[in-house]
Design an enzyme around this catalytic site. Structure first.
Site, PDB file in Angstrom:
ATOM      1  N   GLU A  54       0.859  -1.180   0.000  1.00  0.00           N
ATOM      2  CA  GLU A  54       0.000   0.000   0.000  1.00  0.00           C
ATOM      3  C   GLU A  54       0.896   1.230   0.000  1.00  0.00           C
ATOM      4  O   GLU A  54       1.947   1.241   0.640  1.00  0.00           O
ATOM      5  CB  GLU A  54      -0.923   0.039   1.219  1.00  0.00           C
ATOM      6  N   ASN A 379     -12.056  -3.316   0.268  1.00  0.00           N
ATOM      7  CA  ASN A 379     -10.912  -3.503   1.158  1.00  0.00           C
ATOM      8  C   ASN A 379     -11.335  -3.933   2.553  1.00  0.00           C
ATOM      9  O   ASN A 379     -11.324  -5.110   2.861  1.00  0.00           O
ATOM     10  CB  ASN A 379     -10.091  -2.213   1.220  1.00  0.00           C
ATOM     11  N   GLU A 380     -11.729  -2.985   3.386  1.00  0.00           N
ATOM     12  CA  GLU A 380     -12.071  -3.287   4.782  1.00  0.00           C
ATOM     13  C   GLU A 380     -13.502  -2.881   5.071  1.00  0.00           C
ATOM     14  O   GLU A 380     -13.791  -2.340   6.132  1.00  0.00           O
ATOM     15  CB  GLU A 380     -11.129  -2.526   5.724  1.00  0.00           C
TER      16      GLU A 380
END
Length: 660
Positions: A54, A379-380
């Site tokens: 990232e 993603n989350e």
């Protein structure tokens, strides 16, 4: 226990023979008897141990991406951020060289023969220069007026003592945009060099995309950092995030289509992390997309890892936005453009050269497909907003690419209501893998080594997509390498549980990957670096030992019929590697005392000689740093067995890998 040892026990005490015998039995019982069943079990996926990238901590621009010039295309909101200007410099956008990066500078004559016009750029925390290294300068330039005249500009590498190291003059001959180049060589090594450009002549010059790369870059990437990744031998490479996939808002999400094509025309994007941490603000943190999806795919090939790109599901970061804010998520009826991004990415990676996106891949230099097998959507994310959007992606990806594996998310937590809901929804949608994240204490990692022993074996497989052990009180340690031995050992212990349960855990990636020692915002991180060098943390060595000794099949390893998952500080797992016909056992002794081990390989008569590799430190807070990169590193010795039995002692606070 032999007779000599028994006599020593009897002799060293004034106790009765009965009590001495009791002590002898106790000593025998102190030895841990582990048994490995050599019948190969569940297959271990080639993707089992990998890495996650990232763009945080200046991991891309200023890090893995080797560009040394900050704000090279003058597209930062403050157009001259990163530049010092002198003389007569103007920012313009009329008839630009690049439509998606329209701003450039014009250098005008200073108007006095004792004055100069020019630019100065110090790069990202300074420009690291190495003695003997060549540096490739380039810029797009044109005369600001009608053709027929000419002028020059001079580019210089300058040391931290303000002395010119090398220079080159370039002649501009017409008013058409053209790329000009020069090669400069450094005669010294220093952390904080800079680059200067001077106008030489009376004619004005337009300049854009001013660039400087070390000559040893690999496809625009920093050679030493690429080597750090290659030496890990990772099985999976997840990119480009992380929270930057989501963006602070939808406009600043990572859009892969902006990251391909000519680097000079990839538009700027605000980095998700520039203002996120009040104590570590970096208002100059932007993404030039010079490191884009094409480079990520190339890097995956280079390091031998399977690529796993992650795309937006149409939700901006839920940490920074309320779920009831309609500007923070795309309405389901408007989701098609996001779904098309996913479908088009698969075409870019795998499509033949007659397709739109497959053709672009070929034009960029890679006509062969990248053989993408899996894709992450979201993603989350958590709560109902996520599965109702993910369902639309699953439907269309399955219809067009039925063999493509789809990775969903269980949210940012490792347990609890939202986590359980996420798993429930992922099973309902029948995704192939569920991405679990956990940034927790060493105590949590030690206690969670049996986490997957009783997981549901039906439905999606587990992808531990982001994890690392976080030790409290890190600020009391040196500033550079905050990853310490205690954290690494707890991860090694936890990973025995990943390995033991390879039938349900198919891949895992440590996170985050990179951090600049002057630009970090989050720690710990797997690899730390400055402008000249990098350091492999103790955690890096744990990951390397697992990846290099992954094996192809799980072997059952037990003590008293049970998995070795933390009792008396011991953790263990075993695998078989059919490619090398090797038996591999990993043992972690997290206790403060040595452990005597008798390891029996059931099902074979004898083992050939092997090797033992240990990672050990008496100091739990020990780190590897740029100043002392080899402080805690693996040590390897030859070992032998007695038939099918290995008698060994695992020292306190040690990760040991046995390979026969």
């Amino acid at each position: 226990m032999d007779k000599l040892k028994m006599k020593k026990i009897m002799k060293s005490t004034l106790l009765s023979p009965l009590l001495a015998l009791s002590l002898m039995v106790s000593a025998v019982n102190a030895q841990h008897k582990l048994t490995v069943n050599t019948q190969p079990g569940a297959a271990i996926q080639p993707t089992m141990y990998g890495i996650f990238f990232e763009d945080i901590n200046f991991g891309a621009d200023g890090g893995l991406y080797a560009e040394m010039v900050e704000n090279r295309s003058f597209e930062f909101p403050d157009r001259l951020m990163g530049w010092n200007v002198f003389g007569n410099v103007e920012v313009k956008d009329e008839k630009p060289a690049f439509d998606r990066n329209p701003h450039y500078v014009t250098l005008h004559d200073a108007g006095h023969n004792q004055k100069f016009t020019g630019l100065e750029n110090k790069g990202f925390f300074g420009m690291g220069l190495k003695a003997g290294m060549k540096y490739n300068f380039s810029a797009f330039a044109r005369l600001n007026h009608l053709q027929g005249k000419q002028t020059k500009f001079r580019v210089e590498l300058v040391g931290d003592d303000d002395v010119v190291i090398d220079r080159a003059s370039i002649t501009i001959i017409n008013n058409k945009w053209k790329r000009y180049t020069a090669t400069l060589t450094s005669n010294k090594t220093l952390q904080k060099g800079l680059m200067r450009i001077f106008l030489e002549g009376a004619e004005s010059v337009d300049m854009d995309h001013i660039s400087l790369f070390p000559a040893d870059n690999w496809h625009g990437l920093r050679a030493d950092l690429v080597k750090d990744l290659e030496d890990l031998k990772p099985g999976i490479f997840r990119f480009p995030g992380g929270c930057i996939v989501e963006g602070t808002d939808l406009e600043t999400r990572y859009q892969w289509k902006n990251s391909v094509g000519p680097a000079e025309n990839r538009p700027l994007n605000e980095n998700r992390w520039n203002y996120t941490f009040p104590h570590r603000l970096f208002p100059n943190y932007y993404q030039t997309y010079g490191l884009g999806f094409y480079e990520f795919f190339l890097l995956s090939e280079k390091i031998g890892a399977e690529p796993l790109p992650v795309l937006s599901v149409g939700l901006a970061c839920q940490y920074q936005n309320n779920d009831d804010d309609k500007n923070a998520h795309v309405c389901i009826d408007d989701l098609q453009a996001y779904i098309d991004d996913a479908l088009d990415l698969i075409e870019f990676a795998n499509g033949n050269t007659t397709t739109r996106w497959g053709k672009l891949r070929a034009e960029m230099g890679h006509p062969e497909p990248f053989n993408l097998r899996q894709i992450g959507i979201g993603n989350e994310q958590w709560g109902p907003l996520y599965p109702e959007r993910l369902a639309k992606f699953v439907e269309q990806i399955r219809a067009k690419y039925p063999k493509m594996l789809i990775c969903g998310s269980s949210g940012p937590q490792a347990e609890g209501k939202e986590f359980d809901y996420g798993w429930e929804q992922m099973r309902r949608l029948k995704v192939d893998l569920v991405d679990e994240h956990y940034y927790r204490s060493p105590e949590w990692f030690f206690k969670s080594a049996g986490r997957y022993d009783n997981y549901n074996r039906k439905g999606p497989k587990v992808f531990a997509g982001e994890y690392s052990s976080h030790v409290k009180g890190l600020d009391a340690q040196p500033t550079v390498a905050m990853n310490n031995f205690e954290a690494a050992l707890s991860e090694a212990a936890f990973m025995t549980g990943l390995e033991r349960n390879a039938d349900v855990v198919h891949q895992a990636t440590y996170a985050p990957l990179f951090a600049h020692v002057e630009g970090w915002q989050w720690r710990p991180d797997l690899i730390w670096f400055d402008n000249l060098q990098s350091v492999r943390t103790v955690n890096w060595y744990v990951q390397m030992l697992y990846a290099h000794n992954a094996g192809t099949n799980v072997l059952t390893l037990t003590e008293n019929g049970k998995p070795v998952a933390g009792e008396e500080g011991l953790y263990a797992s075993a695998v078989y590697d059919k490619n090398t016909k090797s038996y591999i056992v990993k043992i972690v002794n997290a206790a403060d005392s040595d452990k005597e081990i008798m390891l029996t390989f059931k099902g074979i008569k004898s083992l050939k000689a092997g090797k033992l590799t240990t990672l050990h430190s008496a100091d739990k807070r020990a780190t590897n740093s740029l100043e002392n990169p080899m402080n805690v590193v693996p040590q390897t010795v030859n070992i032998s067995t007695n038939g099918n039995i290995l008698s060994t002692k695992v020292p306190a606070q040690t990760f040991a890998v046995y390979r026969f």
